[in-house]
Design a protein around this motif. Structure first.
Motif, PDB file in Angstrom:
ATOM      1  N   MET A   1       6.921  15.795   3.724  1.00  0.00           N
ATOM      2  CA  MET A   1       6.125  15.276   4.900  1.00  0.00           C
ATOM      3  C   MET A   1       6.480  13.871   4.980  1.00  0.00           C
ATOM      4  SD  MET A   1       4.086  17.356   6.157  1.00  0.00           S
ATOM      5  CE  MET A   1       2.741  16.109   7.012  1.00  0.00           C
ATOM      6  N   THR A   2       6.867  12.935   3.833  1.00  0.00           N
ATOM      7  CA  THR A   2       7.546  11.732   3.850  1.00  0.00           C
ATOM      8  C   THR A   2       8.530  11.660   4.886  1.00  0.00           C
ATOM      9  OG1 THR A   2       8.467  11.901   1.596  1.00  0.00           O
ATOM     10  CG2 THR A   2       6.322  11.136   1.696  1.00  0.00           C
ATOM     11  N   ALA A   3       9.264  12.546   4.539  1.00  0.00           N
ATOM     12  CA  ALA A   3      10.659  12.536   5.255  1.00  0.00           C
ATOM     13  C   ALA A   3      10.406  12.927   7.053  1.00  0.00           C
ATOM     14  CB  ALA A   3      11.471  13.668   4.825  1.00  0.00           C
ATOM     15  N   LEU A   4       9.358  13.730   7.097  1.00  0.00           N
ATOM     16  CA  LEU A   4       8.991  13.741   8.485  1.00  0.00           C
ATOM     17  C   LEU A   4       8.407  12.672   8.996  1.00  0.00           C
ATOM     18  CD1 LEU A   4       8.327  15.574  10.990  1.00  0.00           C
ATOM     19  CD2 LEU A   4       6.215  16.313   9.798  1.00  0.00           C
ATOM     20  N   GLN A   5       7.562  11.815   8.401  1.00  0.00           N
ATOM     21  CA  GLN A   5       7.040  10.541   8.693  1.00  0.00           C
ATOM     22  C   GLN A   5       8.268   9.651   9.167  1.00  0.00           C
ATOM     23  OE1 GLN A   5       3.799   9.658   9.368  1.00  0.00           O
ATOM     24  NE2 GLN A   5       4.625   7.678  10.191  1.00  0.00           N
ATOM     25  N   GLY A   6       9.289   9.701   8.085  1.00  0.00           N
ATOM     26  CA  GLY A   6      10.333   8.622   8.288  1.00  0.00           C
ATOM     27  C   GLY A   6      11.435   8.962   9.604  1.00  0.00           C
ATOM     28  N   LYS A 196      12.307   4.516 -10.234  1.00  0.00           N
ATOM     29  CA  LYS A 196      12.779   5.230  -9.214  1.00  0.00           C
ATOM     30  C   LYS A 196      13.468   4.158  -8.216  1.00  0.00           C
ATOM     31  CE  LYS A 196       9.597   9.016  -9.330  1.00  0.00           C
ATOM     32  NZ  LYS A 196       8.663  10.030  -8.398  1.00  0.00           N
ATOM     33  N   PRO A 197      14.772   3.685  -8.650  1.00  0.00           N
ATOM     34  CA  PRO A 197      15.348   2.643  -7.717  1.00  0.00           C
ATOM     35  C   PRO A 197      15.997   3.197  -6.408  1.00  0.00           C
ATOM     36  CG  PRO A 197      16.847   3.444  -9.672  1.00  0.00           C
ATOM     37  CD  PRO A 197      15.466   3.998  -9.940  1.00  0.00           C
ATOM     38  N   TYR A 198      16.100   4.495  -6.517  1.00  0.00           N
ATOM     39  CA  TYR A 198      16.439   5.178  -5.206  1.00  0.00           C
ATOM     40  C   TYR A 198      15.211   5.388  -3.891  1.00  0.00           C
ATOM     41  CZ  TYR A 198      14.743   8.965  -7.926  1.00  0.00           C
ATOM     42  OH  TYR A 198      14.039   9.666  -8.711  1.00  0.00           O
ATOM     43  N   GLY A 199      13.868   5.112  -4.490  1.00  0.00           N
ATOM     44  CA  GLY A 199      12.911   5.067  -3.903  1.00  0.00           C
ATOM     45  C   GLY A 199      12.110   6.279  -3.712  1.00  0.00           C
ATOM     46  N   ASN A 200      10.764   6.170  -3.287  1.00  0.00           N
ATOM     47  CA  ASN A 200       9.836   7.357  -3.324  1.00  0.00           C
ATOM     48  C   ASN A 200       9.508   8.134  -1.931  1.00  0.00           C
ATOM     49  OD1 ASN A 200       8.875   7.261  -6.057  1.00  0.00           O
ATOM     50  ND2 ASN A 200       8.019   5.214  -5.275  1.00  0.00           N
ATOM     51  N   ILE A 212       7.952  -6.543   0.897  1.00  0.00           N
ATOM     52  CA  ILE A 212       9.331  -6.674   0.139  1.00  0.00           C
ATOM     53  C   ILE A 212       9.171  -5.417  -1.197  1.00  0.00           C
ATOM     54  CG2 ILE A 212      10.621  -7.842  -1.303  1.00  0.00           C
ATOM     55  CD1 ILE A 212      10.037 -10.396   0.279  1.00  0.00           C
ATOM     56  N   LEU A 213       8.043  -5.594  -1.536  1.00  0.00           N
ATOM     57  CA  LEU A 213       7.913  -4.397  -2.790  1.00  0.00           C
ATOM     58  C   LEU A 213       7.688  -3.021  -2.271  1.00  0.00           C
ATOM     59  CD1 LEU A 213       5.321  -6.577  -5.179  1.00  0.00           C
ATOM     60  CD2 LEU A 213       7.538  -5.908  -5.522  1.00  0.00           C
ATOM     61  N   ARG A 214       6.912  -3.196  -1.040  1.00  0.00           N
ATOM     62  CA  ARG A 214       6.930  -1.684  -0.183  1.00  0.00           C
ATOM     63  C   ARG A 214       8.169  -1.171   0.013  1.00  0.00           C
ATOM     64  NH1 ARG A 214       3.604   0.853   3.422  1.00  0.00           N
ATOM     65  NH2 ARG A 214       4.249   3.081   3.615  1.00  0.00           N
ATOM     66  N   ALA A 215       9.120  -1.935   0.561  1.00  0.00           N
ATOM     67  CA  ALA A 215      10.397  -1.667   1.028  1.00  0.00           C
ATOM     68  C   ALA A 215      11.293  -0.933  -0.079  1.00  0.00           C
ATOM     69  CB  ALA A 215      11.026  -2.595   1.657  1.00  0.00           C
ATOM     70  N   PHE A 216      11.163  -1.871  -1.149  1.00  0.00           N
ATOM     71  CA  PHE A 216      11.959  -1.491  -2.491  1.00  0.00           C
ATOM     72  C   PHE A 216      11.418  -0.029  -3.192  1.00  0.00           C
ATOM     73  CE2 PHE A 216      13.449  -5.984  -2.961  1.00  0.00           C
ATOM     74  CZ  PHE A 216      14.747  -5.581  -2.478  1.00  0.00           C
ATOM     75  N   GLY A 224      16.309  -0.648   0.849  1.00  0.00           N
ATOM     76  CA  GLY A 224      15.250  -1.593   0.867  1.00  0.00           C
ATOM     77  C   GLY A 224      15.822  -2.835   1.419  1.00  0.00           C
ATOM     78  N   ILE A 225      16.794  -3.079   0.951  1.00  0.00           N
ATOM     79  CA  ILE A 225      17.260  -4.495   1.089  1.00  0.00           C
ATOM     80  C   ILE A 225      17.872  -4.676   2.572  1.00  0.00           C
ATOM     81  CG2 ILE A 225      19.604  -4.093   0.310  1.00  0.00           C
ATOM     82  CD1 ILE A 225      17.728  -7.359  -0.235  1.00  0.00           C
ATOM     83  N   ILE A 226      18.228  -3.424   3.010  1.00  0.00           N
ATOM     84  CA  ILE A 226      18.771  -3.353   4.610  1.00  0.00           C
ATOM     85  C   ILE A 226      17.563  -3.748   5.311  1.00  0.00           C
ATOM     86  CG2 ILE A 226      19.673  -2.053   6.388  1.00  0.00           C
ATOM     87  CD1 ILE A 226      21.490  -0.598   4.117  1.00  0.00           C
ATOM     88  N   ILE A 227      16.476  -2.905   5.144  1.00  0.00           N
ATOM     89  CA  ILE A 227      15.452  -2.961   6.215  1.00  0.00           C
ATOM     90  C   ILE A 227      14.705  -4.561   5.918  1.00  0.00           C
ATOM     91  CG2 ILE A 227      13.687  -2.102   4.566  1.00  0.00           C
ATOM     92  CD1 ILE A 227      13.984  -1.350   8.105  1.00  0.00           C
TER      93      ILE A 227
END
Length: 300
Positions: A1-6, A196-200, A212-216, A224-227
């Protein structure tokens, strides 16, 4: 679902980018008119929802926050738009700017957003500093209007019944336990980033109220740093050599967007369809305005 939202947000972003480029490029006043209509629509909703509570004495911070809702979000969500528009109207000084500045100020007060007041205050301070060096700003009228605005707001908050109630609620808000609870959310986000440095993926549980914390946390360290860089790139214009000659319109959008960035360090913003559209809308208009300004400089 998170992939669909993205995926949906990405598609929305492309669509919004096209619309923003088209209308802002071909219609000179589109940005100002569209933003005013948008703020009026949510401002009227906010007032109608809060009107019953404003008639009663004993207004409490949390009770006021409960009533300050609109169809596109609660008081914290819509306060971003009022903060941006307040700064934009005050600096750009377009037709009827005083009315819309007062309107956005009152709406921001109704939201009782602590982050909103803080971000607007910081942007105004930076604007006053820039006005000392910018060659295109009429300094005397700017300072007079700034002082008049402070007087009007002070009288409203200190000498009117509704203003007193709102001011007391805002004071209580700064002492509220929600400020301490943000620290817990920040610690949880940092813990998730480390584990989880690759993200949730895009998730809405335990939002850290810090973009900033949300992006990472959601996108990982790399994306995260790109966005983050994409969102804050307009800040580079503050160190541009042209900052001392930018006109009111460019400074208005630039400092207005600064309120959003500062505010997003304390409240939830970005990563939704409406905030994505509003951000693209602002950044496209800012980029077009700066390009036109710089092209005019080259032609002189």
């Amino acid at each position: 679902m998170t992939a669909l939202q993205g995926t949906l947000n990405f598609i929305y972003g492309i669509f919004f980018l096209y619309l923003a480029c088209y209308y802002n490029y071909f219609y000179k006043s589109f940005f100002k008119i569209a933003n005013r209509i948008f703020c009026i629509s949510i401002g009227v909703q906010l007032f109608l929802n809060m009107y019953p509570i404003l008639l009663n004495n004993g207004l409490s911070f949390y009770l006021a926050k409960e009533y300050s809702n609109t169809l596109i979000g609660n008081s914290n969500a819509v306060s971003f738009y009022f903060g941006f528009s307040l700064i934009y109207e005050f600096i750009s000084k377009g037709k009827f700017w005083k009315f819309f500045m007062i309107f956005n100020t009152l709406c921001l007060i109704l939201t009782l957003s602590r982050g909103g007041f803080l971000s607007v205050a910081i942007s105004l301070i930076i604007f006053i500093i820039l006005s000392l060096f910018n060659k295109n700003l009429i300094k005397i009228s700017t300072y007079i209007n700034f002082l008049i605005a402070i007087v009007i707001i002070s009288i409203t908050l200190y000498y009117t019944p509704i203003g007193k109630e709102l001011f007391e609620s805002l004071q209580l808000g700064f002492k509220a336990s929600s400020i301490a609870s943000r620290n817990i959310l920040h610690e949880q986000a940092i813990s998730e980033i480390i584990s989880k440095p690759y993200g949730n993926g895009l998730v809405w549980v335990n939002d850290p109220h810090n973009f900033i914390l949300r992006a990472f946390r959601d996108l990982g360290l790399l994306f995260g740093i790109i966005i983050i860089l994409l969102f804050i790139y307009p800040m580079k214009y503050f160190i541009s050599k042209n900052i001392i000659i930018y006109n009111n319109e460019i400074l208005a959008v630039l400092l207005g967007y600064l309120t959003i960035i500062i505010h997003s360090l304390f409240e939830i913003y970005y990563f939704t369809s409406i905030t994505l559209f509003y951000t693209i809308f602002i950044l496209v208009y800012l980029n077009i305005s700066i390009r036109k300004f710089e092209n005019n400089l080259k032609e002189r």
